[in-house]
Design an enzyme around this catalytic site. Structure first.
Site, PDB file in Angstrom:
ATOM      1  N   CYS A  57       1.061  -1.320  -0.021  1.00 55.92           N
ATOM      2  CA  CYS A  57      -0.030  -0.042  -0.167  1.00 55.92           C
ATOM      3  C   CYS A  57       0.786   1.428  -0.101  1.00 55.92           C
ATOM      4  O   CYS A  57       1.464   1.615   0.977  1.00 55.92           O
ATOM      5  CB  CYS A  57      -0.709  -0.015   1.169  1.00 55.92           C
TER       6      CYS A  57
ATOM      7  N   CYS B 203      -0.055   3.853   2.620  1.00 54.77           N
ATOM      8  CA  CYS B 203       0.462   3.353   3.853  1.00 54.77           C
ATOM      9  C   CYS B 203       2.030   3.833   4.166  1.00 54.77           C
ATOM     10  O   CYS B 203       2.388   4.200   5.282  1.00 54.77           O
ATOM     11  CB  CYS B 203       0.300   1.916   4.211  1.00 54.77           C
TER      12      CYS B 203
END
Length: 110
Positions: free
Chosen positions: A33, A36
């Site tokens: 991600c 993230c």
């Protein structure tokens, strides 16, 4: 060690988060991600700045599915804030450090 980001798992969730005597910030993330990874430095700064007043940790949603599923985590990054074993705030996406500080301020953490 003060100021370190902990690793939360399905196995340690109750002891580390729900039973914590201090507020807990949990970053739900996954290695693939991109957003993230963008949020990671902010999470680390919060852990450094607030030290022992707040427990800060991350949960890899690829390796732990029970807890995120039970908390209705449908997008990552999602950061949940717990106090007294209860969810008190939810921040979805990449948020600036001030949003986290505002939440902690409302919980009496300065």
């Amino acid at each position: 060690m003060a100021g370190s980001v902990k690793e939360f798992t399905d196995a340690n969730w109750k002891s580390e988060v729900l039973d914590s005597s201090v507020p807990v910030i949990v970053d739900f993330w996954a290695p693939w991600c991109g957003p993230c990874r963008m949020l990671a430095p902010t999470i680390e700064k919060i852990a450094e700045e607030f030290g022992d007043k707040v427990k800060v940790g991350k949960m890899n949603t690829d390796e732990n599915s029970d807890t995120p599923g039970g908390l209705r985590i449908s997008a990552i990054p999602t950061v949940l804030v717990f106090q007294g074993g209860k969810e008190v705030d939810r921040l979805v996406g990449v948020n600036p450090i001030n949003k986290f500080k505002d939440t902690l301020g409302k919980l009496g953490v300065a």
